[in-house]
Design a protein around this motif. Structure first.
Motif, PDB file in Angstrom:
ATOM      1  N   ASP A 176      -3.239  17.502  18.237  1.00 21.10           N
ATOM      2  CA  ASP A 176      -2.230  16.536  18.689  1.00 21.10           C
ATOM      3  C   ASP A 176      -1.552  15.832  17.514  1.00 21.10           C
ATOM      4  OD1 ASP A 176      -2.694  17.163  21.285  1.00 21.10           O
ATOM      5  OD2 ASP A 176      -3.711  15.307  21.829  1.00 21.10           O
ATOM      6  N   ILE A 177      -2.242  15.719  16.395  1.00 12.00           N
ATOM      7  CA  ILE A 177      -1.667  15.135  15.184  1.00 12.00           C
ATOM      8  C   ILE A 177      -1.504  16.246  14.158  1.00 12.00           C
ATOM      9  CG2 ILE A 177      -1.961  13.438  13.340  1.00 12.00           C
ATOM     10  CD1 ILE A 177      -3.825  11.890  15.250  1.00 12.00           C
ATOM     11  N   ASP A 178      -0.282  16.469  13.704  1.00 17.55           N
ATOM     12  CA  ASP A 178       0.002  17.531  12.731  1.00 17.55           C
ATOM     13  C   ASP A 178       1.113  17.030  11.814  1.00 17.55           C
ATOM     14  OD1 ASP A 178       0.205  19.851  11.314  1.00 17.55           O
ATOM     15  OD2 ASP A 178       0.998  21.064  12.950  1.00 17.55           O
ATOM     16  N   LEU A 179       0.719  16.340  10.733  1.00 15.60           N
ATOM     17  CA  LEU A 179       1.662  15.641   9.868  1.00 15.60           C
ATOM     18  C   LEU A 179       1.488  16.061   8.411  1.00 15.60           C
ATOM     19  CD1 LEU A 179       1.063  12.058  11.329  1.00 15.60           C
ATOM     20  CD2 LEU A 179       3.064  13.504  11.779  1.00 15.60           C
ATOM     21  N   VAL A 180       2.580  16.022   7.675  1.00 15.34           N
ATOM     22  CA  VAL A 180       2.565  16.196   6.222  1.00 15.34           C
ATOM     23  C   VAL A 180       3.090  14.907   5.601  1.00 15.34           C
ATOM     24  CG1 VAL A 180       3.505  17.450   4.258  1.00 15.34           C
ATOM     25  CG2 VAL A 180       2.854  18.687   6.333  1.00 15.34           C
ATOM     26  N   PHE A 181       2.342  14.387   4.633  1.00 16.57           N
ATOM     27  CA  PHE A 181       2.702  13.162   3.928  1.00 16.57           C
ATOM     28  C   PHE A 181       3.071  13.515   2.499  1.00 16.57           C
ATOM     29  CE2 PHE A 181       0.894   9.472   1.390  1.00 16.57           C
ATOM     30  CZ  PHE A 181       1.997   8.654   1.587  1.00 16.57           C
ATOM     31  N   THR A 182       4.299  13.162   2.103  1.00 17.51           N
ATOM     32  CA  THR A 182       4.778  13.437   0.749  1.00 17.51           C
ATOM     33  C   THR A 182       4.810  12.138  -0.044  1.00 17.51           C
ATOM     34  OG1 THR A 182       6.127  15.284   1.555  1.00 17.51           O
ATOM     35  CG2 THR A 182       6.660  14.384  -0.622  1.00 17.51           C
ATOM     36  N   PRO A 183       3.935  11.965  -1.033  1.00 16.56           N
ATOM     37  CA  PRO A 183       3.852  10.706  -1.784  1.00 16.56           C
ATOM     38  C   PRO A 183       5.043  10.470  -2.709  1.00 16.56           C
ATOM     39  CG  PRO A 183       1.783  11.929  -1.892  1.00 16.56           C
ATOM     40  CD  PRO A 183       2.826  12.868  -1.358  1.00 16.56           C
ATOM     41  N   LYS A 184       5.356   9.176  -2.894  1.00 15.85           N
ATOM     42  CA  LYS A 184       6.356   8.749  -3.873  1.00 15.85           C
ATOM     43  C   LYS A 184       5.756   7.855  -4.949  1.00 15.85           C
ATOM     44  CE  LYS A 184      10.690   8.849  -1.238  1.00 15.85           C
ATOM     45  NZ  LYS A 184      11.840   8.016  -0.765  1.00 15.85           N
ATOM     46  N   ILE A 185       4.811   7.000  -4.566  1.00 16.53           N
ATOM     47  CA  ILE A 185       4.274   6.014  -5.498  1.00 16.53           C
ATOM     48  C   ILE A 185       2.866   5.632  -5.072  1.00 16.53           C
ATOM     49  CG2 ILE A 185       5.349   4.127  -4.185  1.00 16.53           C
ATOM     50  CD1 ILE A 185       5.639   2.583  -6.780  1.00 16.53           C
ATOM     51  N   ILE A 186       1.984   5.406  -6.035  1.00 11.99           N
ATOM     52  CA  ILE A 186       0.626   4.938  -5.784  1.00 11.99           C
ATOM     53  C   ILE A 186       0.515   3.479  -6.202  1.00 11.99           C
ATOM     54  CG2 ILE A 186      -1.817   5.173  -6.331  1.00 11.99           C
ATOM     55  CD1 ILE A 186      -1.358   8.080  -6.947  1.00 11.99           C
ATOM     56  N   ARG A 187       0.066   2.660  -5.292  1.00 12.13           N
ATOM     57  CA  ARG A 187      -0.331   1.288  -5.629  1.00 12.13           C
ATOM     58  C   ARG A 187      -1.840   1.322  -5.840  1.00 12.13           C
ATOM     59  NH1 ARG A 187      -1.374  -3.223  -1.265  1.00 12.13           N
ATOM     60  NH2 ARG A 187      -1.827  -5.016  -2.587  1.00 12.13           N
ATOM     61  N   ALA A 188      -2.243   1.337  -7.099  1.00 17.75           N
ATOM     62  CA  ALA A 188      -3.651   1.496  -7.451  1.00 17.75           C
ATOM     63  C   ALA A 188      -4.243   0.160  -7.857  1.00 17.75           C
ATOM     64  CB  ALA A 188      -3.802   2.501  -8.588  1.00 17.75           C
ATOM     65  N   GLY A 189      -5.465  -0.089  -7.427  1.00 21.50           N
ATOM     66  CA  GLY A 189      -6.145  -1.322  -7.794  1.00 21.50           C
ATOM     67  C   GLY A 189      -7.640  -1.132  -7.738  1.00 21.50           C
ATOM     68  N   GLY A 190      -8.340  -2.207  -8.070  1.00 20.64           N
ATOM     69  CA  GLY A 190      -9.787  -2.120  -7.995  1.00 20.64           C
ATOM     70  C   GLY A 190     -10.467  -3.089  -8.929  1.00 20.64           C
ATOM     71  N   ALA A 191     -11.785  -2.994  -8.933  1.00 19.59           N
ATOM     72  CA  ALA A 191     -12.612  -3.860  -9.769  1.00 19.59           C
ATOM     73  C   ALA A 191     -13.948  -3.177  -9.996  1.00 19.59           C
ATOM     74  CB  ALA A 191     -12.815  -5.215  -9.091  1.00 19.59           C
ATOM     75  N   ASN A 192     -14.609  -3.535 -11.093  1.00 21.60           N
ATOM     76  CA  ASN A 192     -15.943  -3.033 -11.383  1.00 21.60           C
ATOM     77  C   ASN A 192     -16.668  -4.105 -12.178  1.00 21.60           C
ATOM     78  OD1 ASN A 192     -18.226  -1.528 -11.728  1.00 21.60           O
ATOM     79  ND2 ASN A 192     -17.253   0.126 -12.881  1.00 21.60           N
ATOM     80  N   VAL A 193     -17.240  -5.079 -11.451  1.00 18.07           N
ATOM     81  CA  VAL A 193     -17.876  -6.244 -12.058  1.00 18.07           C
ATOM     82  C   VAL A 193     -19.259  -6.426 -11.451  1.00 18.07           C
ATOM     83  CG1 VAL A 193     -17.706  -8.707 -12.514  1.00 18.07           C
ATOM     84  CG2 VAL A 193     -15.623  -7.335 -12.361  1.00 18.07           C
ATOM     85  N   LEU A 194     -20.289  -6.263 -12.274  1.00 17.45           N
ATOM     86  CA  LEU A 194     -21.668  -6.431 -11.821  1.00 17.45           C
ATOM     87  C   LEU A 194     -21.930  -5.561 -10.600  1.00 17.45           C
ATOM     88  CD1 LEU A 194     -22.043 -10.282 -12.426  1.00 17.45           C
ATOM     89  CD2 LEU A 194     -22.805  -8.406 -13.901  1.00 17.45           C
ATOM     90  N   LEU A 195     -22.235  -6.171  -9.428  1.00 14.03           N
ATOM     91  CA  LEU A 195     -22.564  -5.406  -8.230  1.00 14.03           C
ATOM     92  C   LEU A 195     -21.345  -5.040  -7.403  1.00 14.03           C
ATOM     93  CD1 LEU A 195     -25.729  -7.398  -7.058  1.00 14.03           C
ATOM     94  CD2 LEU A 195     -25.663  -5.261  -8.345  1.00 14.03           C
ATOM     95  N   ILE A 196     -20.174  -5.480  -7.828  1.00 15.97           N
ATOM     96  CA  ILE A 196     -18.947  -5.267  -7.066  1.00 15.97           C
ATOM     97  C   ILE A 196     -18.144  -4.138  -7.696  1.00 15.97           C
ATOM     98  CG2 ILE A 196     -16.847  -6.334  -6.178  1.00 15.97           C
ATOM     99  CD1 ILE A 196     -19.490  -7.550  -5.144  1.00 15.97           C
TER     100      ILE A 196
END
Length: 345
Positions: free
Chosen positions: A285-305
């Motif tokens: 029922d779902i048949d889609l193609v997604f074409t990317p333009k831009i990545i909003r990248a983020g994150g953290a790596n602090v101690l246990l987080i």
């Protein structure tokens, strides 16, 4: 998957567990935070808005994750492409942000020396306002003034999802196809969020387990004849009672079953996020193609987080079929996003 529709009542019982798991088309359960038994460090609450069109986008977040709070704003340019993002964080908020217990009423407010951000209920609409000092790359101030109006006839995506661990749950509402009127102004640059601009509210409350990965896609657009949008996602908690997949066309809502995001991999097994993705359901029922333009990248790596966040913006094309093809909706290069997020939090 057998889908269970939620009834009205309190979200949590006296043990801090869900009274009922499943989905609904409106916020039928009352979020009773006082029944949560987990530590305040484990409670996650957020209001996230995304508003955009084929050319520009705006993302605004106010959240309180117990161990920290966050105010974040992103301005995206899909024509260049690129984005500017700023965040303010404070440790050990422990619910002090006082986010509303319902998406239907109450204002969400953040204020410090740099930022004043408000999500206000006003005359049946949602008014997003922000003033952020020295937001731009050249220290330009940013002003946002956007009004959002519901177009889906009161229909939205609501899901109450338990985790395997007792006392852990996620109560989530997505309101799609919010028609936008307003602007963002960065220094002398005017960003038009009026014509063909639509948004989504991601309203989340819950107690999450320490480690999880989720997948989410949202589309909110106008195809020339109809407002059309969806919520597609999976990857957290025990979703045996219901999926969170729904399609919205004007004021009609259609429940969908499962979905899987097929992200291309390189020779080392790493995601190639800027290559086309496929979004498909088991029954077709779902048949889609997604074409990317831009990545909003983020994150953290602090101690246990640790957090690895990749929200990818682009265009969708393909088909969504309802009731094994009783109705078929064709998607032709409509703007939206899909994301993969890993958290240890």
């Amino acid at each position: 998957m057998e889908q269970h529709k939620l009834g009205e009542g309190l979200l949590l019982n006296d043990d801090g567990n869900l009274n009922e798991a499943g989905y609904a088309f409106s916020l039928v359960k009352t979020y009773n935070r006082d029944k949560i038994k987990a530590s305040k460090l484990r409670i996650k609450e957020w209001d996230y808005y995304y508003v955009g069109n084929a050319h520009r986008g705006l993302a605004m977040t106010i959240d309180d994750n117990g161990y920290m709070d966050l105010c974040s704003l992103t301005i995206l340019d899909f024509d260049k492409p690129g984005y500017i993002e700023k965040s303010e964080m404070h440790a050990f908020s422990l619910g002090k942000r006082n986010l509303p217990l319902s998406s239907k009423e109450g204002d969400t407010v953040y204020k410090d020396k740099k930022v004043e951000m408000n999500f206000i209920h006003e005359d049946g609409k949602r008014h997003l306002k922000c003033y952020w000092r020295e937001f731009g790359k050249n220290k330009e101030d940013l002003r946002v003034d956007v009004v959002l109006e519901e177009t889906t006839g009161g229909n939205s995506m609501v899901i109450a999802t338990p985790f395997e661990k007792k006392g852990h749950f996620y109560y989530n509402q997505k309101i799609n196809n919010l028609r936008s009127s307003g602007y963002a102004k960065l220094g002398d640059e005017f960003i038009d969020l009026n014509r063909d601009s639509y948004g989504v509210l991601d309203w989340g409350r819950g107690v999450w387990t320490y480690q999880n990965t989720w997948y989410w896609s949202s589309l909110n657009s106008f195809d020339g004849k109809h407002t059309i949008g969806w919520n597609l996602g999976y990857g957290f908690g025990n979703t045996s009672a219901a999926s969170e997949n729904m399609l919205f066309v004007d004021d009609n809502v259609y429940k969908l079953d499962d979905v899987k995001f097929d992200i291309p991999l390189d020779s080392r097994g790493h995601d190639e996020l800027m290559k086309p993705w496929a979004l498909r359901s088991t029954n077709g029922d779902i048949d889609l193609v997604f074409t990317p333009k831009i990545i909003r990248a983020g994150g953290a790596n602090v101690l246990l987080i640790k957090s690895i966040q990749n929200q990818v913006f682009g265009t969708f094309k393909g088909l969504i079929r309802i009731n094994n093809g009783a109705k078929t909706f064709e998607i032709v290069n409509l703007p939206g996003f899909a994301e993969k997020v890993f958290n240890r939090w």
